[in-house]
Design a protein around this motif. Sequence first.
Motif, PDB file in Angstrom:
ATOM      1  N   ASP A  11      23.139  -6.477  36.982  1.00 32.24           N
ATOM      2  CA  ASP A  11      22.040  -7.144  36.288  1.00 32.24           C
ATOM      3  C   ASP A  11      22.568  -7.528  34.904  1.00 32.24           C
ATOM      4  O   ASP A  11      22.523  -6.743  33.959  1.00 32.24           O
ATOM      5  CB  ASP A  11      20.833  -6.223  36.176  1.00 32.24           C
ATOM      6  CG  ASP A  11      19.648  -6.898  35.501  1.00 32.24           C
ATOM      7  OD1 ASP A  11      19.772  -8.096  35.124  1.00 32.24           O
ATOM      8  OD2 ASP A  11      18.619  -6.242  35.338  1.00 32.24           O
ATOM      9  N   LEU A  12      23.092  -8.720  34.780  1.00 36.56           N
ATOM     10  CA  LEU A  12      23.726  -9.153  33.541  1.00 36.56           C
ATOM     11  C   LEU A  12      22.733  -9.305  32.406  1.00 36.56           C
ATOM     12  O   LEU A  12      23.095  -9.143  31.244  1.00 36.56           O
ATOM     13  CB  LEU A  12      24.485 -10.457  33.772  1.00 36.56           C
ATOM     14  CG  LEU A  12      25.654 -10.366  34.755  1.00 36.56           C
ATOM     15  CD1 LEU A  12      26.334 -11.723  34.881  1.00 36.56           C
ATOM     16  CD2 LEU A  12      26.647  -9.308  34.331  1.00 36.56           C
ATOM     17  N   ARG A  13      21.473  -9.545  32.716  1.00 33.06           N
ATOM     18  CA  ARG A  13      20.458  -9.650  31.656  1.00 33.06           C
ATOM     19  C   ARG A  13      20.292  -8.320  30.937  1.00 33.06           C
ATOM     20  O   ARG A  13      20.181  -8.275  29.717  1.00 33.06           O
ATOM     21  CB  ARG A  13      19.122 -10.119  32.218  1.00 33.06           C
ATOM     22  CG  ARG A  13      19.102 -11.605  32.581  1.00 33.06           C
ATOM     23  CD  ARG A  13      17.841 -11.918  33.298  1.00 33.06           C
ATOM     24  NE  ARG A  13      17.864 -11.079  34.529  1.00 33.06           N
ATOM     25  CZ  ARG A  13      16.921 -11.001  35.422  1.00 33.06           C
ATOM     26  NH1 ARG A  13      15.833 -11.689  35.268  1.00 33.06           N
ATOM     27  NH2 ARG A  13      17.022 -10.249  36.485  1.00 33.06           N
ATOM     28  N   ILE A  15      22.533  -5.953  30.702  1.00 31.28           N
ATOM     29  CA  ILE A  15      23.759  -5.744  29.920  1.00 31.28           C
ATOM     30  C   ILE A  15      23.723  -6.580  28.648  1.00 31.28           C
ATOM     31  O   ILE A  15      24.036  -6.095  27.556  1.00 31.28           O
ATOM     32  CB  ILE A  15      25.010  -6.076  30.770  1.00 31.28           C
ATOM     33  CG1 ILE A  15      25.141  -5.073  31.919  1.00 31.28           C
ATOM     34  CG2 ILE A  15      26.260  -6.092  29.912  1.00 31.28           C
ATOM     35  CD1 ILE A  15      26.187  -5.439  32.952  1.00 31.28           C
ATOM     36  N   GLU A  16      23.319  -7.828  28.768  1.00 35.14           N
ATOM     37  CA  GLU A  16      23.235  -8.713  27.602  1.00 35.14           C
ATOM     38  C   GLU A  16      22.215  -8.189  26.587  1.00 35.14           C
ATOM     39  O   GLU A  16      22.482  -8.180  25.381  1.00 35.14           O
ATOM     40  CB  GLU A  16      22.860 -10.126  28.039  1.00 35.14           C
ATOM     41  CG  GLU A  16      22.841 -11.123  26.905  1.00 35.14           C
ATOM     42  CD  GLU A  16      22.517 -12.533  27.387  1.00 35.14           C
ATOM     43  OE1 GLU A  16      22.255 -13.384  26.522  1.00 35.14           O
ATOM     44  OE2 GLU A  16      22.510 -12.773  28.602  1.00 35.14           O
ATOM     45  N   ASN A  17      21.070  -7.724  27.066  1.00 39.45           N
ATOM     46  CA  ASN A  17      20.056  -7.171  26.163  1.00 39.45           C
ATOM     47  C   ASN A  17      20.573  -5.934  25.434  1.00 39.45           C
ATOM     48  O   ASN A  17      20.347  -5.761  24.234  1.00 39.45           O
ATOM     49  CB  ASN A  17      18.776  -6.836  26.930  1.00 39.45           C
ATOM     50  CG  ASN A  17      18.038  -8.076  27.381  1.00 39.45           C
ATOM     51  OD1 ASN A  17      18.235  -9.160  26.852  1.00 39.45           O
ATOM     52  ND2 ASN A  17      17.208  -7.917  28.394  1.00 39.45           N
ATOM     53  N   ASN A  18      21.256  -5.070  26.162  1.00 41.13           N
ATOM     54  CA  ASN A  18      21.808  -3.866  25.546  1.00 41.13           C
ATOM     55  C   ASN A  18      22.898  -4.201  24.526  1.00 41.13           C
ATOM     56  O   ASN A  18      22.976  -3.573  23.458  1.00 41.13           O
ATOM     57  CB  ASN A  18      22.335  -2.908  26.607  1.00 41.13           C
ATOM     58  CG  ASN A  18      21.224  -2.268  27.401  1.00 41.13           C
ATOM     59  OD1 ASN A  18      20.133  -2.059  26.889  1.00 41.13           O
ATOM     60  ND2 ASN A  18      21.480  -1.958  28.667  1.00 41.13           N
ATOM     61  N   LEU A  19      23.720  -5.173  24.838  1.00 39.11           N
ATOM     62  CA  LEU A  19      24.743  -5.599  23.879  1.00 39.11           C
ATOM     63  C   LEU A  19      24.096  -6.199  22.632  1.00 39.11           C
ATOM     64  O   LEU A  19      24.564  -5.984  21.510  1.00 39.11           O
ATOM     65  CB  LEU A  19      25.708  -6.606  24.516  1.00 39.11           C
ATOM     66  CG  LEU A  19      26.696  -6.025  25.523  1.00 39.11           C
ATOM     67  CD1 LEU A  19      27.480  -7.158  26.194  1.00 39.11           C
ATOM     68  CD2 LEU A  19      27.632  -5.040  24.861  1.00 39.11           C
ATOM     69  N   GLY A  20      23.009  -6.935  22.808  1.00 38.95           N
ATOM     70  CA  GLY A  20      22.278  -7.487  21.670  1.00 38.95           C
ATOM     71  C   GLY A  20      21.712  -6.382  20.793  1.00 38.95           C
ATOM     72  O   GLY A  20      21.755  -6.457  19.563  1.00 38.95           O
ATOM     73  N   HIS A  23      24.489  -4.859  18.856  1.00 41.74           N
ATOM     74  CA  HIS A  23      24.888  -5.778  17.788  1.00 41.74           C
ATOM     75  C   HIS A  23      23.932  -5.669  16.595  1.00 41.74           C
ATOM     76  O   HIS A  23      24.361  -5.588  15.447  1.00 41.74           O
ATOM     77  CB  HIS A  23      24.931  -7.213  18.323  1.00 41.74           C
ATOM     78  CG  HIS A  23      25.285  -8.228  17.304  1.00 41.74           C
ATOM     79  ND1 HIS A  23      26.556  -8.348  16.794  1.00 41.74           N
ATOM     80  CD2 HIS A  23      24.545  -9.171  16.684  1.00 41.74           C
ATOM     81  CE1 HIS A  23      26.571  -9.320  15.896  1.00 41.74           C
ATOM     82  NE2 HIS A  23      25.363  -9.834  15.816  1.00 41.74           N
TER      83      HIS A  23
END
Length: 60
Positions: A11-13, A15-20, A23
């Motif tokens: 679920d790349l979304r 992962i992207e949310n967690n990376l955001g 950040h």
Amino acid sequence: MAEVTSIRPADLRAIENNLGAIHRDLQTLDSEIGGVRNDVKVVYDEIGSLAAEFHDFVNV
């Protein structure tokens, strides 16, 4: 016959949310460290001034 193993797509979304979130946390931390750095410089400068005044007092 060989057994076939299936890998579930990530679920790349998420992962992207967690990376955001990471950040944003790093940006906040960087800002707070900058504030601490400024505070330390003020204290360092004040101690230098006090030391100079003390030396002047002792040498009078």
